[in-house]
Motif scaffolding. Structure first.
Motif, PDB file in Angstrom:
ATOM      1  N   ARG A  60       0.851  -1.186   0.000  1.00 63.13           N
ATOM      2  CA  ARG A  60       0.000   0.000   0.000  1.00 63.13           C
ATOM      3  C   ARG A  60       0.887   1.237   0.000  1.00 63.13           C
ATOM      4  O   ARG A  60       1.816   1.331   0.796  1.00 63.13           O
ATOM      5  N   ASN A  67       0.508   4.981   0.781  1.00 64.88           N
ATOM      6  CA  ASN A  67      -0.476   5.777   1.508  1.00 64.88           C
ATOM      7  C   ASN A  67      -0.310   7.273   1.270  1.00 64.88           C
ATOM      8  O   ASN A  67       0.752   7.829   1.546  1.00 64.88           O
ATOM      9  N   LYS A  97      -9.478   4.833  -1.461  1.00 62.59           N
ATOM     10  CA  LYS A  97      -9.069   4.303  -0.169  1.00 62.59           C
ATOM     11  C   LYS A  97      -8.034   5.192   0.508  1.00 62.59           C
ATOM     12  O   LYS A  97      -7.605   4.930   1.613  1.00 62.59           O
ATOM     13  N   ASN A  98      -7.624   6.234  -0.173  1.00 62.36           N
ATOM     14  CA  ASN A  98      -6.498   7.061   0.258  1.00 62.36           C
ATOM     15  C   ASN A  98      -5.215   6.241   0.421  1.00 62.36           C
ATOM     16  O   ASN A  98      -4.311   6.602   1.169  1.00 62.36           O
ATOM     17  N   PHE A  99      -5.176   5.114  -0.255  1.00 63.41           N
ATOM     18  CA  PHE A  99      -3.895   4.450  -0.532  1.00 63.41           C
ATOM     19  C   PHE A  99      -4.040   3.777  -1.878  1.00 63.41           C
ATOM     20  O   PHE A  99      -5.155   3.474  -2.319  1.00 63.41           O
ATOM     21  N   ASP A 101       5.615  11.067   2.569  1.00 63.21           N
ATOM     22  CA  ASP A 101       6.145   9.816   3.107  1.00 63.21           C
ATOM     23  C   ASP A 101       5.031   8.795   2.878  1.00 63.21           C
ATOM     24  O   ASP A 101       3.992   8.851   3.519  1.00 63.21           O
ATOM     25  N   ARG A 120       4.703   5.694   3.453  1.00 59.26           N
ATOM     26  CA  ARG A 120       4.473   4.650   4.465  1.00 59.26           C
ATOM     27  C   ARG A 120       4.071   3.313   3.825  1.00 59.26           C
ATOM     28  O   ARG A 120       3.063   2.712   4.155  1.00 59.26           O
ATOM     29  N   TYR A 121       4.895   2.889   2.892  1.00 52.73           N
ATOM     30  CA  TYR A 121       4.633   1.609   2.227  1.00 52.73           C
ATOM     31  C   TYR A 121       4.590   0.469   3.243  1.00 52.73           C
ATOM     32  O   TYR A 121       5.440   0.393   4.135  1.00 52.73           O
ATOM     33  N   PHE A 122       3.644  -0.422   3.102  1.00 46.39           N
ATOM     34  CA  PHE A 122       3.705  -1.707   3.810  1.00 46.39           C
ATOM     35  C   PHE A 122       2.912  -2.736   3.022  1.00 46.39           C
ATOM     36  O   PHE A 122       2.107  -2.389   2.162  1.00 46.39           O
ATOM     37  N   ARG A 123       3.188  -3.995   3.306  1.00 45.50           N
ATOM     38  CA  ARG A 123       2.557  -5.093   2.565  1.00 45.50           C
ATOM     39  C   ARG A 123       1.046  -4.991   2.638  1.00 45.50           C
ATOM     40  O   ARG A 123       0.488  -4.800   3.712  1.00 45.50           O
ATOM     41  N   PRO A 169      -2.210  -6.275   3.288  1.00 44.79           N
ATOM     42  CA  PRO A 169      -2.618  -7.504   3.985  1.00 44.79           C
ATOM     43  C   PRO A 169      -3.859  -8.168   3.378  1.00 44.79           C
ATOM     44  O   PRO A 169      -4.164  -9.309   3.712  1.00 44.79           O
ATOM     45  N   ASP A 170      -4.547  -7.466   2.484  1.00 42.63           N
ATOM     46  CA  ASP A 170      -5.756  -8.050   1.898  1.00 42.63           C
ATOM     47  C   ASP A 170      -5.471  -8.895   0.662  1.00 42.63           C
ATOM     48  O   ASP A 170      -6.393  -9.462   0.079  1.00 42.63           O
ATOM     49  N   LEU A 171      -4.198  -8.946   0.240  1.00 43.96           N
ATOM     50  CA  LEU A 171      -3.853  -9.761  -0.931  1.00 43.96           C
ATOM     51  C   LEU A 171      -2.762 -10.750  -0.561  1.00 43.96           C
ATOM     52  O   LEU A 171      -1.892 -10.454   0.257  1.00 43.96           O
TER      53      LEU A 171
END
Lengths: 470, 474
Positions: B79, B81, B89-91, B271, B273-276, B278-280
């Motif tokens: 994602r 963000n 979704k604002n991401f 920034d 704030r990338y992270f995996r 989680p919904d995929l």
């Protein structure tokens, strides 16, 4: 009447779904003002469903295994055309254009959703006190909390307003209120139940599960809602396990591990009941060993980085642009800010800030990244434990139901309510809370049975042993 | 470009994929529909909705990877963000440290080679329209958002900083566009926004380390791309020569004024704030799936270009351009067919790039056999060049066999004795030209051919005319 007995009576035509609903609505009308369990009672929708079930019975069609059973739904489950708020002002007035998979499955099985229950705002809390619409009171002692975040659903079942309810469990939000309300609550394996239509708090941890007054009812409800859903990529592809058929499997020959970290810091009355539960399992033929899993102590801090991090992203969509509440302002950024400032409560804001910080450049490795490593260690630690034993045993919550305001001043004290339940969510595994004895002021105590992924049949069979012994 | 300086350019190209449905839901992926008619809970990011990955989009992304000689590896979604009203979704769901395609390259028609760092999948945003004086978000009276585009699948292709001129950048995008169209993954329409380009531009003294780069946005055509890069490189050189330093920033290209201007500086950069996501779940196409996608790929433009040029000896610029026309319109089979039949490839290329390419949809009616047959009649002298073109035009319009057209049109070459007489008449009527031709000015042969053609209404064979002229010259 249990859900199983009620459904059987309805299917045999001895009781109508309409009568069963009327009974539920009477119980709701009798105490909802006092307890604040339901945020919305969907009388018209429920009556139509009940009539449909009765019509099916009258015309010889099988309305399904939950025929005519009233069910309460946590208000973070989307229901088409029925207000869905997640107990937040920011979603006040929103009516989803679609229905959650679990609700569709309940309805397809003949159940009758009666309404939407109160929760901590966006499921963030352990007492239902962070709800924007006031706290739910514990039906067993209205001066005390029902637990949370699924406090409304637990209270609905405990107060006899519905034989079954659905909640969601991100860090203990089904098991802890089940324990505090003296009923059965199941946190299924991650992916066993579709999350489609569950308003996300922390997507990698959230899981929907049942509340019931008996282990058998919980098993039946879970069987109905479990199973792969093509709309949720994270739902497990395998067929859902049979649960009801294994309820009487017992625990003979099972190895049970009483985990010191899962009673550490709990009140003496709670510890005593866990010990008594171990003895009951042993008496039923299980072999009980005591073991320590030190990694479990790291769960709380890892959880309070991972869950807020995901929440900070999941809740970004509530910006006043498309749906829910909008607080007008001259300019887009100001509108977003005003909407979120007024729309979210303090606990939600606290977690959004925590999560945003944990994911920020320069802090990611130290916080979120570190928490993911802890999560991996937790999974490994459980895996090693399950090489030695089949089921783990511990407390569900550190104490019986506490009084309103007792923990609201200190967020950390509140967070500690979930210290025994969080590790299961981090590992994506299964756990059951089953009432076992009472403690302070005669209030119920729940003990927790934990197992690896897809061990629900085993856990429910063990819970059934404790239910009988209780 | 000022001497003593070198520009360094890397391009980020976003292409929309031509899937029937969006990346994570079953809404139609269709440009130009009424606003907010192709939306659902998933692409509107409604609470509780979850993304489900479109397998066809994965296949198209892999096609692009194969076409760009990338490594296709197990990948994950992240994602990204940030708040923007056209992003529901604002991401944005994108790929971050593990993209589906990485480490490839693209060879350009001029022989240069541009590295491809990655080609990853992500979802598109919606589209905002700002009403009010500025036409931009800031200061708008009202803003309208159309979410039809939200969730449309994109592949972002990131080049290495291997490009050294605006012309090369243009060549790269043009060639990449051909490749994308060839894979079937993209329609390549820059004007509809289905192909979008951002340029990272920096300058340096040759051999020096890379300079500070600026990212140029709003490049909506190949022309904008080339102009903007040249402008930006000159701006940076001037700035440095005047004692200034280039600031890392994002700049907006204004097509009407022809300048770039600051959009946001690095310090203001989000920034994300990338992270995996989680919904995929992780994406790991198995070997069988990858092989199926690779096997279904048609030959790429680079391979086809080489094959066409092989028929020509020392091709001219005009011939190279003709080859590009043939490639773009997918007409290779005529040139290859004629060359394999032993006919002159240069003539076949010219007829294909002019006559065949010029007839809309004509290639549907002109069989390769009919094309070869026509050229063979021309080569054997039974048709003049003009007649051959007319025959092709008829075949392109109506189909059929060249012999039928020849018969219907009554095309028979003038008997050579008749032609002798006409050439002699032309010589007599143009004494000046004839004396210059006789003195060695060969260019005048064209003049005489033209005169003869005029008198015969195109029914003479040009080669035969030249032979008669040569025999008269003695």
């Amino acid at each position: 009447m249990s859900a199983i007995d009620l459904a059987a009576s309805v299917r045999r035509g001895e009781v109508t779904a309409t009568d069963a609903l009327a009974t539920a609505l009477r119980a709701i009308d009798a105490r909802n003002d006092e307890l604040n369990v339901f945020l919305h009672v969907d009388r018209d929708g429920a009556e139509a469903r009940a009539r449909a079930v009765d019509d099916a019975v009258a015309s010889g069609r099988d309305p399904g295994p939950l025929a005519g059973v009233p069910v309460a739904l946590k208000d973070n489950l989307c229901t088409r055309g029925v207000p869905t708020t997640a107990s937040s002002r920011i979603l006040e007035g929103w009516r989803p254009p679609y229905t959650a998979t679990v609700v569709e499955r309940l309805v397809a099985a003949g159940a009758v959703p009666v309404g939407k229950t109160n929760l901590d705002e966006f499921a963030m809390g352990s007492s239902t006190e962070t709800s924007a619409f006031g706290p739910t009171r514990n039906p067993l002692d209205p001066e005390r909390v029902p637990g949370g975040s699924s406090g409304g659903s637990a209270a609905a079942v405990a107060a006899g307003m519905a034989p079954l309810a659905l909640g969601s469990d991100t860090g203990g939000s089904i098991r802890q209120p089940a324990a505090l309300c003296g009923i059965v609550g199941v946190k299924p394996t991650y992916g066993l139940v579709s999350r489609y239509g569950l308003i996300a708090f922390a997507s990698s941890l959230d899981q929907i599960g049942p509340f019931a007054t008996s282990v058998a009812d919980a098993a039946l409800c879970l069987e109905v809602i479990a199973g792969h859903d093509p709309r949720d990529t994270t739902s497990l592809p395998e067929p859902a396990p049979a649960l009801v058929d294994h309820l009487d499997d017992g625990v003979a020959g099972r190895r049970v591990g009483l985990v010191s970290e899962l009673v550490e810091g709990a009140d003496a009355d709670v510890v005593a009941q866990v010990e008594r539960a171990a003895a009951a399992l042993e008496a039923a033929g299980a072999q009980v060993v005591r073991l320590s899993i030190p990694e479990l102590r790291l769960g709380l801090s890892a959880y309070y980085l991972i869950a807020p991090a995901e929440a900070s992203s999941n809740l970004a969509r509530y910006d006043g642009v498309r749906y829910g509440r909008r607080v007008a302002a001259d300019e887009l950024g100001a509108m977003n800010e005003a909407t979120r400032t007024l729309g979210f409560g303090d606990e939600v804001k606290r977690r959004i800030m925590l999560g945003t910080y944990a994911l920020s450049a320069g802090y990611y490795d130290a916080y979120y990244g570190q928490a993911l490593k802890v999560r991996t260690r937790m999974i490994e630690a459980f895996r090693r434990a399950y090489e030695q034993v089949d089921v783990l045993l511990g407390a569900t919550a550190p104490s019986v139901a506490f009084r309103f305001g007792e923990k609201t001043a200190n967020p950390l004290a509140m967070y500690l309510s979930d210290v025994f339940t969080i590790p299961t969510n981090l590992a994506g595994e299964a756990a059951v809370s089953v009432p076992f004895g009472t403690g302070e002021a005669g209030l119920p105590i729940g003990v927790q049975l934990l197992g690896p992924g897809r061990s629900e049949a085993r856990l429910l069979a063990a819970a059934r042993v404790l239910e009988v012994a209780s | 470009m000022k001497s003593g300086w070198e520009m360094v350019v890397g391009l980020e190209v976003h292409t929309e994929l031509r899937t029937a449905t969006k990346l994570f839901c079953s809404c139609a992926n269709e440009f130009g529909a009424a606003p907010n008619t192709h939306v659902c809970p998933v692409c509107l990011g409604l609470p509780g909705s979850l993304p489900v990955l479109n397998e066809r989009a994965v296949e198209m992304a892999m096609s692009i990877g194969f076409a760009l000689r990338c490594t296709i590896a197990p990948s994950t979604f992240h994602r990204k963000n940030y708040f923007y009203p056209d992003m529901p979704k604002n991401f944005q769901i994108s790929q971050y440290d593990l993209p589906i395609n990485s480490s490839g390259y693209l060879d350009l028609p001029d022989g240069s080679h541009v590295g491809i760092e990655r080609a990853h999948m992500e979802e598109d945003t919606g589209k905002s329209t700002h009403l009010g004086a500025s036409g931009r978000l800031h200061g708008a009276e009202r803003s309208l958002v159309d979410y039809n585009r939200a969730g449309v699948p994109l592949v972002e292709i990131v080049s290495a900083p291997d490009i050294r001129s605006a012309a090369q950048a243009r060549l790269y995008v043009a060639e990449l566009r051909r490749v994308l169209i060839a894979t079937g993954a993209s329609d390549g329409r820059m004007e509809e926004g289905s192909l979008r380009v951002d340029a990272n531009v920096s300058v340096r003294r040759p051999g020096a380390p890379f300079g500070t780069r600026c990212e140029i946005k709003n490049l909506n055509s190949l022309r904008s791309l080339q102009r903007a890069i040249d402008y930006e490189a000159d701006r940076q050189i001037e700035l440095i020569e005047d004692g200034g330093t280039v600031r890392q920033e994002t700049r907006h290209w204004d097509e009407s004024t022809g300048v770039t201007s600051t959009m946001r500086v690095k310090e203001e950069a989000e920034d994300y704030r990338y992270f995996r996501e989680p919904d995929l779940v992780d994406l790991a196409p198995d070997a069988a799936w990858r092989d199926r996608v690779a096997a279904a790929l048609p030959p790429m433009p680079g391979v086809r270009r080489t094959a066409l040029l092989q028929h020509l000896v020392d091709p001219t610029d005009a011939q190279r351009e003709a080859v590009e026309v043939v490639l773009d319109l997918d007409l290779d089979r005529y040139v290859h067919g004629a060359a394999e039949a032993g006919l002159d490839a240069a003539t076949a290329l010219a007829r294909t790039a002019n006559e065949v390419a010029g007839a809309e949809d004509g290639a549907d009616r002109l069989s390769v056999e009919a094309f070869i047959g026509t050229l063979r009649l021309e080569a054997s002298g039974q048709l003049s060049a003009t007649q051959a073109k007319t025959v092709l035009a008829d075949l392109l319009a109506e189909g059929g066999a060249p012999e039928e057209v020849v018969a219907r049109r009554g095309f028979t070459q003038l008997a050579s004795d008749a032609l002798d007489g006409i050439v002699d008449e032309v010589i007599a009527a143009n004494a000046d030209e004839w004396s210059r031709y006789r003195d060695g000015d060969d260019k005048l042969a064209q003049f005489f051919i033209g005169q003869v053609m005029a008198r015969t209404r195109g029914q003479a064979n040009g080669k035969a005319v030249v032979e008669i002229l040569r025999s008269r010259r003695g």
